[in-house]
Write an enzyme that holds these catalytic residues in place. Sequence first.
Site, PDB file in Angstrom:
ATOM      1  N   SER A 137      -7.979  15.299  44.795  1.00  0.00           N
ATOM      2  CA  SER A 137      -8.870  14.191  44.470  1.00  0.00           C
ATOM      3  C   SER A 137     -10.068  14.745  43.714  1.00  0.00           C
ATOM      4  CB  SER A 137      -9.317  13.516  45.777  1.00  0.00           C
ATOM      5  OG  SER A 137     -10.256  12.498  45.521  1.00  0.00           O
ATOM      6  N   LYS A 163      -5.732  12.729  41.374  1.00  0.00           N
ATOM      7  CA  LYS A 163      -6.397  11.451  41.631  1.00  0.00           C
ATOM      8  C   LYS A 163      -7.808  11.547  41.071  1.00  0.00           C
ATOM      9  CE  LYS A 163      -8.359   9.716  45.923  1.00  0.00           C
ATOM     10  NZ  LYS A 163      -8.061   9.369  47.330  1.00  0.00           N
ATOM     11  N   LYS A 165     -11.523   9.691  40.743  1.00  0.00           N
ATOM     12  CA  LYS A 165     -12.397   8.647  41.248  1.00  0.00           C
ATOM     13  C   LYS A 165     -12.908   7.845  40.052  1.00  0.00           C
ATOM     14  CE  LYS A 165     -12.541   9.598  45.691  1.00  0.00           C
ATOM     15  NZ  LYS A 165     -12.125   8.624  46.710  1.00  0.00           N
ATOM     16  N   ASP A 190      -8.830   6.104  42.111  1.00  0.00           N
ATOM     17  CA  ASP A 190      -9.346   5.561  43.375  1.00  0.00           C
ATOM     18  C   ASP A 190     -10.735   4.984  43.119  1.00  0.00           C
ATOM     19  OD1 ASP A 190     -10.085   4.940  45.956  1.00  0.00           O
ATOM     20  OD2 ASP A 190      -9.951   6.983  46.741  1.00  0.00           O
ATOM     21  N   GLU A 215      -5.986   2.908  43.782  1.00  0.00           N
ATOM     22  CA  GLU A 215      -6.344   2.861  45.202  1.00  0.00           C
ATOM     23  C   GLU A 215      -7.599   2.023  45.426  1.00  0.00           C
ATOM     24  OE1 GLU A 215      -6.660   6.836  46.744  1.00  0.00           O
ATOM     25  OE2 GLU A 215      -7.448   6.207  48.677  1.00  0.00           O
ATOM     26  N   ASP A 240      -6.500   1.693  51.050  1.00  0.00           N
ATOM     27  CA  ASP A 240      -7.102   2.739  51.890  1.00  0.00           C
ATOM     28  C   ASP A 240      -8.039   2.032  52.876  1.00  0.00           C
ATOM     29  OD1 ASP A 240      -8.730   4.762  52.945  1.00  0.00           O
ATOM     30  OD2 ASP A 240      -9.257   5.676  51.047  1.00  0.00           O
ATOM     31  N   LYS A 264      -5.005   7.495  56.677  1.00  0.00           N
ATOM     32  CA  LYS A 264      -6.015   8.456  57.124  1.00  0.00           C
ATOM     33  C   LYS A 264      -6.061   8.345  58.642  1.00  0.00           C
ATOM     34  CE  LYS A 264      -8.983   8.454  53.062  1.00  0.00           C
ATOM     35  NZ  LYS A 264     -10.200   7.875  52.440  1.00  0.00           N
ATOM     36  N   GLY A 292      -7.635  11.991  52.464  1.00  0.00           N
ATOM     37  CA  GLY A 292      -8.541  13.031  52.940  1.00  0.00           C
ATOM     38  C   GLY A 292      -9.959  12.502  53.038  1.00  0.00           C
TER      39      GLY A 292
HETATM   40  O1  LIG Z   1     -10.310  15.721  49.070  1.00  0.00           O
HETATM   41  C1  LIG Z   1     -10.357  14.856  49.947  1.00  0.00           C
HETATM   42  O2  LIG Z   1     -10.523  15.125  51.161  1.00  0.00           O
HETATM   43  C2  LIG Z   1     -10.231  13.416  49.543  1.00  0.00           C
HETATM   44  C3  LIG Z   1     -11.500  12.934  48.970  1.00  0.00           C
HETATM   45  C4  LIG Z   1     -11.542  11.432  48.849  1.00  0.00           C
HETATM   46  O3  LIG Z   1     -10.896  10.915  47.971  1.00  0.00           O
HETATM   47  C5  LIG Z   1     -12.447  10.725  49.742  1.00  0.00           C
HETATM   48  C6  LIG Z   1     -13.514  11.450  50.261  1.00  0.00           C
HETATM   49  C7  LIG Z   1     -14.456  10.839  51.068  1.00  0.00           C
HETATM   50  C8  LIG Z   1     -14.331   9.509  51.362  1.00  0.00           C
HETATM   51  C9  LIG Z   1     -13.263   8.771  50.864  1.00  0.00           C
HETATM   52  C10 LIG Z   1     -12.294   9.370  50.070  1.00  0.00           C
HETATM   53  C11 LIG Z   1     -11.136   8.510  49.663  1.00  0.00           C
HETATM   54  O4  LIG Z   1      -9.967   8.918  49.639  1.00  0.00           O
HETATM   55  O5  LIG Z   1     -11.333   7.340  49.408  1.00  0.00           O
HETATM   56 MG   LIG Z   2      -9.560   6.308  48.942  1.00  0.00          MG
END
Ligand SMILES: O=C(O)CCC(=O)c1ccccc1C(=O)O
Ligand SMILES: [Mg+2]
Length: 370
Positions: A137, A163, A165, A190, A215, A240, A264, A292
């Site tokens: 991510s 992925k 953001k 995402d 996402e 999510d 998660k 994550g």
């Molecule tokens: O590398 C990771 O742990 C995922 C990071 C990530 O996308 C995330 C990190 C913090 C809060 C929400 C998210 C998410 O998946 O939406």
């Molecule tokens: Mg997410």
Amino acid sequence: MKIKQVILRHLKLDLLYPFTTSFGTEYDKDFILVEVKNEDGLSGWAESVAMLDPLYNEETVKTNWHILEDYLIPIVLKNDIQHPDELFEKWFAHLRGNYMAKAAIEGAVWDLYAKEQNMSLARALGGDRSKIDVGVSIGIKDSMEETIETIGERLEEGYKRVKLKIRPGWDVALIDRVRQEYPDIPLMADANSAYTLDDMDRLVALDDYQLMMIEQPLAHNDIINHADLQARMKTPICLDESIHSVEDARKALKLGSCKIINIKIGRVGGLTESRKLHDFCQANDIPVWCGGMLESGVGRAHNIAITSLPNFTLPGDTAASSLYWAEDIIEPEVTVQNGEITVPTSPGLGYETSLEKVNKYTVYSRTYRA
Ligand SMILES: O=C(O)CCC(=O)c1ccccc1C(=O)O
Ligand SMILES: [Mg+2]
């Protein structure tokens, strides 16, 4: 199982690189590490994925400490627990919400249970994979060039999907540019709930880029508008934030709100509910992957164990320790080779939590006894 002692520790780790999402930038990581001990002095470990501020969901480090200290720990110390499944399904069932707090202590009990059974946590959960595929991510960067460069590094390291953001203003042009550089990579976006149905055209424009999924584009607590959006988009929507249970997933599928679900462990209240959600999605032909929350190695180890279940058919966000921390608190650290992590076979999590390192990063701790 007889739990004799629970130790809560508030740890603070510095992130190697700031991580920016549509809801903010993280520079470091405050979290609660939970240790449960049985009468033989054997320990089980887990971490709460609640953040310092209620930006991803409503839980925080402080609300988790409160719920753990005042409700969940007394239950675990008072009762004879036959199996970790009982925690979420029976002992915690009358307590609403607070999924991350519940998952934190439940996960530690699961690790202890697996150790008592002399079994890996992955096996204890019914996982049968020896390796899992992982993606990465990538947060919002200062420039597209930096994003392109980072993607290149991660692909070089073998990650199986990327992925990105996104947020309004950092979306269609970004994805367009990335697709020019990398036309064929497994790519997804995402939004962490940054859009509304007023952004329909902007979101539908993403249909042109062969994304694996988008996402959580809409509100954190929505499944109705996501159904309207999914009806307009070819790209699968992955939920999510708005899925906390099998029941939420059942409603989302009935409405057509998504085609993929991110599991998660913390968001759904623990490993027991994660496994149920996995089984429900499998029965309904909905692929899942493990999300994550910038976990330390302890949370990462839990993610690896659950990802060994068969319907985790898409690469998750459990990247290597070295992408987050100068030094992780487990030994060995989580490493990724050719985009894969080897699922440990030794009892419990299969990684040792280093007390020396835990102590180094602990800012406050408290012990609770039966
Ligand atoms: O590398 C990771 O742990 C995922 C990071 C990530 O996308 C995330 C990190 C913090 C809060 C929400 C998210 C998410 O998946 O939406
Ligand atoms: Mg997410």
